[in-house]
Write an enzyme that holds these catalytic residues in place. Structure first.
Site, PDB file in Angstrom:
ATOM      1  N   LYS A  44       0.925  -1.132   0.002  1.00 50.96           N
ATOM      2  CA  LYS A  44       0.097   0.062   0.051  1.00 50.96           C
ATOM      3  C   LYS A  44       1.021   1.305   0.197  1.00 50.96           C
ATOM      4  O   LYS A  44       2.033   0.956   0.432  1.00 50.96           O
ATOM      5  CB  LYS A  44      -0.945  -0.005   1.066  1.00 50.96           C
ATOM      6  CG  LYS A  44      -1.670   1.114   1.584  1.00 50.96           C
ATOM      7  CD  LYS A  44      -2.745   1.490   0.451  1.00 50.96           C
ATOM      8  CE  LYS A  44      -3.474   2.785   0.671  1.00 50.96           C
ATOM      9  NZ  LYS A  44      -4.577   3.038  -0.420  1.00 50.96           N
ATOM     10  N   SER A  45       0.338   2.286  -0.615  1.00 49.68           N
ATOM     11  CA  SER A  45       1.242   3.362  -0.599  1.00 49.68           C
ATOM     12  C   SER A  45       1.345   4.024   0.972  1.00 49.68           C
ATOM     13  O   SER A  45       0.232   3.858   1.618  1.00 49.68           O
ATOM     14  CB  SER A  45       0.619   4.642  -1.393  1.00 49.68           C
ATOM     15  OG  SER A  45       0.511   4.446  -2.955  1.00 49.68           O
ATOM     16  N   MET A  70     -10.565   5.630  -0.237  1.00 49.96           N
ATOM     17  CA  MET A  70     -10.023   4.973   0.909  1.00 49.96           C
ATOM     18  C   MET A  70      -9.341   6.023   1.719  1.00 49.96           C
ATOM     19  O   MET A  70      -9.187   6.119   2.995  1.00 49.96           O
ATOM     20  CB  MET A  70      -8.840   3.981   0.481  1.00 49.96           C
ATOM     21  CG  MET A  70      -9.286   2.863  -0.384  1.00 49.96           C
ATOM     22  SD  MET A  70     -10.793   1.872   0.501  1.00 49.96           S
ATOM     23  CE  MET A  70      -9.925   0.999   1.653  1.00 49.96           C
ATOM     24  N   GLY A  71      -8.537   6.922   1.009  1.00 52.58           N
ATOM     25  CA  GLY A  71      -7.907   8.082   2.044  1.00 52.58           C
ATOM     26  C   GLY A  71      -6.519   7.705   2.506  1.00 52.58           C
ATOM     27  O   GLY A  71      -6.151   7.926   3.816  1.00 52.58           O
ATOM     28  N   CYS A 127      -2.593   9.935  -6.036  1.00 56.53           N
ATOM     29  CA  CYS A 127      -3.934   9.312  -5.063  1.00 56.53           C
ATOM     30  C   CYS A 127      -4.674  10.534  -5.446  1.00 56.53           C
ATOM     31  O   CYS A 127      -4.791  11.898  -4.856  1.00 56.53           O
ATOM     32  CB  CYS A 127      -3.689   9.395  -3.446  1.00 56.53           C
ATOM     33  SG  CYS A 127      -4.845   9.293  -2.615  1.00 56.53           S
TER      34      CYS A 127
HETATM   35  O1  RRO Z   1      -6.030   5.406  -0.478  1.00 55.67           O
HETATM   36  C1  RRO Z   1      -6.682   5.694  -1.401  1.00 55.67           C
HETATM   37  O2  RRO Z   1      -7.709   6.298  -1.515  1.00 55.67           O
HETATM   38  C2  RRO Z   1      -6.230   5.584  -2.856  1.00 55.67           C
HETATM   39  C3  RRO Z   1      -5.059   6.031  -3.367  1.00 55.67           C
HETATM   40 BR1  RRO Z   1      -3.677   6.298  -2.212  1.00 55.67          BR
HETATM   41  C4  RRO Z   1      -4.574   5.734  -4.679  1.00 55.67           C
HETATM   42  O3  RRO Z   1      -3.459   6.060  -5.269  1.00 55.67           O
HETATM   43  N1  RRO Z   1      -5.489   5.376  -5.697  1.00 55.67           N
HETATM   44  C5  RRO Z   1      -6.617   4.951  -5.178  1.00 55.67           C
HETATM   45  O4  RRO Z   1      -7.721   4.884  -6.016  1.00 55.67           O
HETATM   46  N2  RRO Z   1      -7.223   5.286  -3.901  1.00 55.67           N
END
Ligand code: RRO
Length: 309
Positions: A44-45, A70-71, A127
């Site tokens: 995950k980022s 998701m955030g 994101c």
């Molecule tokens: O976590 C997210 O809301 C999210 C991220 Br970081 C992203 O790069 N792409 C996405 O669709 N959701």
């Protein structure tokens, strides 16, 4: 069938892996990817501090895809710095995805992750779901500044996760920037940001954050993903490898991404819907697709999409 690939000199048994965000936040999820047939593990980022993310509901499967906001829920990079060496035991590449709320987050994260020694570093500049934080990938000056600063910090090969672009001028501009910076690979596309799904029955949005606006993924975005992969392939050829992501739900979809120029492919929505068993199914379907077409390997069809005279 030879489904192997190589990204920035890193060999992959299978050019197929999870997209960052899909079932890859916790240790248990990352280990499940390690045990699955996936060709790599993508985290995950991550941000400096752990984040709960946006309020629920924040992911909904819809007809033909998904919408999410998701955030950036994640464990914080110190947790992943500890986990990455442990994930190496699965003997497949580990790709760390780095995000941030400020430029300094990216630089601190890059420094710490570089020490942890992932095989590749994927810098997420796309994101769409943090209120008040625009997607950096749409700001070309900031993109070049940030990626150049990261380049000067890291020794592991690093690439960038891009949002979709919708005009050839933007493909050309981003391609020139990334060549100047010297990224080792590009992953595209992130979800199509700030879309809106409406439930007519309840006369309501389907996710809570940002008034229902979120990133669109899944089969319905495949043409957007293929166009972006193709556009950059036509500019670069095999000079900078592209990891295609967006709309893959069967073996033929993977074939299409590679025909357009992808060197590997990531899976998001369908992984969330089906679980890590999806990789064994897709490996089988891709093998059958290539056998039927008479290709000896996955990379033999890379970029071979035919255009009309
Ligand atoms: O976590 C997210 O809301 C999210 C991220 Br970081 C992203 O790069 N792409 C996405 O669709 N959701």
């Amino acid at each position: 069938m030879d489904l192997s690939t190589s990204i920035a000199g890193v060999p992959f048994r299978l050019g197929l892996m999870n997209a960052s965000g899909a079932l890859c936040v916790t240790q248990a999820e990352l280990e499940a990817l390690g045990e699955s047939a996936a060709g790599a593990i993508v985290t995950k980022s991550m941000t400096p501090l752990p984040r709960e993310g946006n309020p629920l509901p924040r992911y909904v499967a819809i007809e033909g895809g998904s919408i999410n906001s998701m955030g950036l829920p994640n464990l914080g990079y110190p947790a992943y710095v500890k986990l990455i060496p442990e994930l190496k035991r699965f003997k497949k590449p580990v790709i760390a995805s780095l995000a941030g709320l400020h430029p300094d987050d990216f630089l601190a994260g890059a420094k710490a992750l570089n020490m942890a020694g992932p095989d590749l570093l994927e810098v997420n500049l796309s994101c769409p779901n943090i209120p008040g934080k625009p997607q950096i990938g749409y700001d070309f000056e900031e993109t070049e500044r940030l990626l150049s600063a990261i380049r000067d910090i890291v020794t592991v090969p690093f690439g960038v996760k891009l949002p979709p672009y919708f005009d050839p001028v933007h493909h050309q501009k981003i391609a020139e920037i990334l060549q100047r910076v010297g990224v080792a690979f590009v992953t595209m596309i992130n979800s199509v940001g700030n879309t809106l799904v409406v439930d007519p029955e309840r006369e309501m949005v389907v996710i809570k954050p940002k008034g229902g606006f979120g990133g669109l993924g899944g089969r319905i975005i495949k043409p957007v993903a293929l166009a972006n992969v193709r556009a950059l392939w036509k500019i670069w050829g095999d000079r900078i490898p592209i990891i295609g992501t967006g709309g893959v739900e069967n073996g033929t979809d993977i074939f299409e991404h590679v025909l357009c120029g992808a060197s590997a492919v990531q899976i998001g929505t369908v992984l969330v819907e089906e679980g890590p068993g999806v990789f064994a199914r897709l490996e089988q379907e891709l093998t059958e697709c290539l056998e039927q077409k008479g290709y000896p390997s996955l990379m033999a069809c890379r970029g071979k999409l035919r255009e009309m005279d």
